[in-house]
Design a protein around this motif. Sequence first.
Motif, PDB file in Angstrom:
ATOM      1  N   PHE A  78       0.566  -1.142  -0.394  1.00 61.12           N
ATOM      2  CA  PHE A  78       0.030   0.465   0.283  1.00 61.12           C
ATOM      3  C   PHE A  78       0.946   0.953  -0.039  1.00 61.12           C
ATOM      4  CE2 PHE A  78      -2.198  -3.141   1.949  1.00 61.12           C
ATOM      5  CZ  PHE A  78      -3.680  -3.650   1.043  1.00 61.12           C
ATOM      6  N   ASP A 120      -2.562  -3.979  -4.478  1.00 55.90           N
ATOM      7  CA  ASP A 120      -4.130  -3.700  -4.178  1.00 55.90           C
ATOM      8  C   ASP A 120      -3.910  -2.359  -5.646  1.00 55.90           C
ATOM      9  OD1 ASP A 120      -5.759  -3.524  -1.666  1.00 55.90           O
ATOM     10  OD2 ASP A 120      -5.787  -1.732  -2.894  1.00 55.90           O
ATOM     11  N   ALA A 122      -6.873   0.744  -6.753  1.00 62.54           N
ATOM     12  CA  ALA A 122      -7.970   1.404  -6.743  1.00 62.54           C
ATOM     13  C   ALA A 122      -7.511   2.737  -6.626  1.00 62.54           C
ATOM     14  CB  ALA A 122      -8.679   1.133  -5.471  1.00 62.54           C
ATOM     15  N   ASP A 124      -7.191   5.785  -4.677  1.00 57.90           N
ATOM     16  CA  ASP A 124      -7.674   6.409  -3.677  1.00 57.90           C
ATOM     17  C   ASP A 124      -5.935   7.300  -3.604  1.00 57.90           C
ATOM     18  OD1 ASP A 124      -7.933   3.585  -2.795  1.00 57.90           O
ATOM     19  OD2 ASP A 124      -7.554   4.268  -0.951  1.00 57.90           O
ATOM     20  N   ASP A 132     -11.632   5.877  -4.467  1.00 55.67           N
ATOM     21  CA  ASP A 132     -11.332   5.454  -5.009  1.00 55.67           C
ATOM     22  C   ASP A 132     -11.475   5.455  -6.214  1.00 55.67           C
ATOM     23  OD1 ASP A 132     -11.470   4.334  -2.590  1.00 55.67           O
ATOM     24  OD2 ASP A 132     -11.292   2.505  -2.538  1.00 55.67           O
ATOM     25  N   SER A 169     -10.141  -3.198  -4.961  1.00 56.53           N
ATOM     26  CA  SER A 169     -10.544  -2.548  -3.251  1.00 56.53           C
ATOM     27  C   SER A 169     -11.350  -1.536  -3.831  1.00 56.53           C
ATOM     28  CB  SER A 169      -9.122  -2.461  -2.428  1.00 56.53           C
ATOM     29  OG  SER A 169      -8.954  -1.043  -2.903  1.00 56.53           O
ATOM     30  N   TYR A 196     -11.707  -7.698  -3.759  1.00 60.58           N
ATOM     31  CA  TYR A 196     -12.793  -7.352  -2.088  1.00 60.58           C
ATOM     32  C   TYR A 196     -14.402  -6.922  -2.868  1.00 60.58           C
ATOM     33  CZ  TYR A 196      -8.445  -4.765  -0.391  1.00 60.58           C
ATOM     34  OH  TYR A 196      -7.287  -4.491   0.053  1.00 60.58           O
ATOM     35  N   LYS A 199     -16.795  -5.654   0.474  1.00 59.40           N
ATOM     36  CA  LYS A 199     -16.149  -4.196   1.156  1.00 59.40           C
ATOM     37  C   LYS A 199     -17.142  -3.373   1.673  1.00 59.40           C
ATOM     38  CE  LYS A 199     -13.079  -1.035   0.717  1.00 59.40           C
ATOM     39  NZ  LYS A 199     -11.323  -0.113  -0.158  1.00 59.40           N
ATOM     40  N   LEU A 204     -13.848   1.998  10.429  1.00 59.72           N
ATOM     41  CA  LEU A 204     -12.235   1.460  10.657  1.00 59.72           C
ATOM     42  C   LEU A 204     -11.357   1.725  10.091  1.00 59.72           C
ATOM     43  CD1 LEU A 204     -14.458  -1.756  12.332  1.00 59.72           C
ATOM     44  CD2 LEU A 204     -13.338  -0.150  13.566  1.00 59.72           C
ATOM     45  N   ARG A 209      -6.065   5.087   5.944  1.00 64.91           N
ATOM     46  CA  ARG A 209      -6.362   6.253   5.392  1.00 64.91           C
ATOM     47  C   ARG A 209      -5.279   7.037   6.060  1.00 64.91           C
ATOM     48  NH1 ARG A 209     -12.646   6.936   5.303  1.00 64.91           N
ATOM     49  NH2 ARG A 209     -13.199   4.817   3.659  1.00 64.91           N
ATOM     50  N   TYR A 275     -10.071  -9.119   5.717  1.00 65.38           N
ATOM     51  CA  TYR A 275      -8.611  -8.026   5.962  1.00 65.38           C
ATOM     52  C   TYR A 275      -9.638  -8.056   6.982  1.00 65.38           C
ATOM     53  CZ  TYR A 275      -6.122  -4.667   4.362  1.00 65.38           C
ATOM     54  OH  TYR A 275      -4.544  -3.826   4.609  1.00 65.38           O
ATOM     55  N   SER A 278      -6.907  -1.909   9.617  1.00 64.49           N
ATOM     56  CA  SER A 278      -6.941  -1.314  10.191  1.00 64.49           C
ATOM     57  C   SER A 278      -7.238  -0.291  11.537  1.00 64.49           C
ATOM     58  CB  SER A 278      -5.837   0.316   9.171  1.00 64.49           C
ATOM     59  OG  SER A 278      -7.006   0.487   9.265  1.00 64.49           O
ATOM     60  N   TYR A 317      -2.069  -6.549   9.625  1.00 67.00           N
ATOM     61  CA  TYR A 317      -1.380  -5.613  10.562  1.00 67.00           C
ATOM     62  C   TYR A 317       0.068  -6.847  11.386  1.00 67.00           C
ATOM     63  CZ  TYR A 317      -3.466  -2.119   7.179  1.00 67.00           C
ATOM     64  OH  TYR A 317      -4.277  -2.003   6.433  1.00 67.00           O
TER      65      TYR A 317
HETATM   66  C1  PBG Z   1      -8.323   1.357  -0.570  1.00 66.72           C
HETATM   67  C2  PBG Z   1      -7.939   0.662   0.318  1.00 66.72           C
HETATM   68  C3  PBG Z   1      -8.211   0.803   2.363  1.00 66.72           C
HETATM   69  C4  PBG Z   1      -8.243  -0.724   2.467  1.00 66.72           C
HETATM   70  C5  PBG Z   1      -7.949  -1.390   2.088  1.00 66.72           C
HETATM   71  N1  PBG Z   1      -7.764  -0.455   0.960  1.00 66.72           N
HETATM   72  C6  PBG Z   1      -9.533   2.216   2.216  1.00 66.72           C
HETATM   73  C7  PBG Z   1     -10.933   2.817   2.372  1.00 66.72           C
HETATM   74  O1  PBG Z   1     -11.351   1.898   1.099  1.00 66.72           O
HETATM   75  O2  PBG Z   1     -10.998   3.865   1.898  1.00 66.72           O
HETATM   76  C8  PBG Z   1      -8.493   0.074   4.233  1.00 66.72           C
HETATM   77  C9  PBG Z   1      -7.967  -1.419   4.854  1.00 66.72           C
HETATM   78  C10 PBG Z   1      -7.630  -0.375   6.217  1.00 66.72           C
HETATM   79  O3  PBG Z   1      -7.881   0.055   6.608  1.00 66.72           O
HETATM   80  O4  PBG Z   1      -7.275  -1.319   6.779  1.00 66.72           O
HETATM   81  N2  PBG Z   1      -9.072   1.319  -1.509  1.00 66.72           N
END
Ligand code: PBG
Length: 328
Positions: A78, A120, A122, A124, A132, A169, A196, A199, A204, A209, A275, A278, A317
């Motif tokens: 990431f 990943d 996406a 973002d 995203d 994702s 994903y 999702k 959370l 982010r 998953y 975080s 993590y």
């Molecule tokens: C991005 C993405 C996110 C996560 C994984 N890929 C964040 C989001 O969708 O805003 C979250 C992972 C985490 O919180 O550990 N598309």
Amino acid sequence: MLPIIRPRRLRKTKWIRDLVAETKLHISDLIYPIFIAQGANIKEPIEKMPGICLYSIDTLLEEVQKSIDLGIPAISLFPQIDQKLKTQDAKYAYASDNLVCKATSAIKHKFSDQIGVICDVALDPYTPHGHDGLLRTDGKDVDNDATLEILAKQALRLAESGADFIAPSDMMDGRVRYIRAILDENKLFEVGIISYAAKYASKLYGPFRHAIKSATNSIDKSSYQMDVRNSQEAMREINLDIDESSDIILIKPAVSSLDIIAKAKENIKNPVFAYQVSGEYAMNYLYAKEYGTSFEDMIIESLTCIKRAGARGIFSYATPIMAKLLNN
Ligand code: PBG
């Protein structure tokens, strides 16, 4: 009088508890998500995720070597992207020499198939607003179909750099089909897709982010991420991704979705992954700190429950912490 039935016999000592345990964590269950940045010699603690660091490619290679030594089967990358490289069209996402492409090819060059690399997909990390996808010209929502073109190009560049699996994702409609098509057109048949699929639009994801400097928790992704009130919709999303030829289905956040994990395990043939995001990491950490238990015990409990629900692979993590515990 009927005898008392005594299930406690199977809980009397540790050895019998271990013998009858239905769910056992193994290091081969875990995937280690790693944050990376441009630069050299960086190993910088991430403020909102105690114990987790941000790496530059040189220090990343050392972390990957350690992961291999610990028996960790795969990592996922990431990126924290410089603000000046973020644009409305997210073009750095598909630059063939971007940070994730460089990191992936460095890992594959040095370690080949000793460890799996999941990338990943996406936008973002690459857009100034942190959504995203690309935004429509009125700025009111993401432009689903314009985003698909970019995601496909991003996936192609990552696959060409050596990614083993592409993990979209973004939650745009149709992305798995688009990504599979571009990979196949380029004869990248062996590169797989972990999508994903379910999702949820969750609070959370905040520490993540913050770590990649993409957006705050006030951003609203509910026009593409799923509504937590829905379970049938999760099965619909999962089945669509499988129809579009996703290899592995990913569900998140993990502990908030144990019902969905269990239902998916019952109803589909593809492997189901989860998953531990975080915010779940942070919740376990803060609870352990405030309520006199160990963080390790919190992590073992939560990961075991995620596996018990039916998840095969789990992104966490805490993977290196678990590896040290499980190897003892
Ligand atoms: C991005 C993405 C996110 C996560 C994984 N890929 C964040 C989001 O969708 O805003 C979250 C992972 C985490 O919180 O550990 N598309």
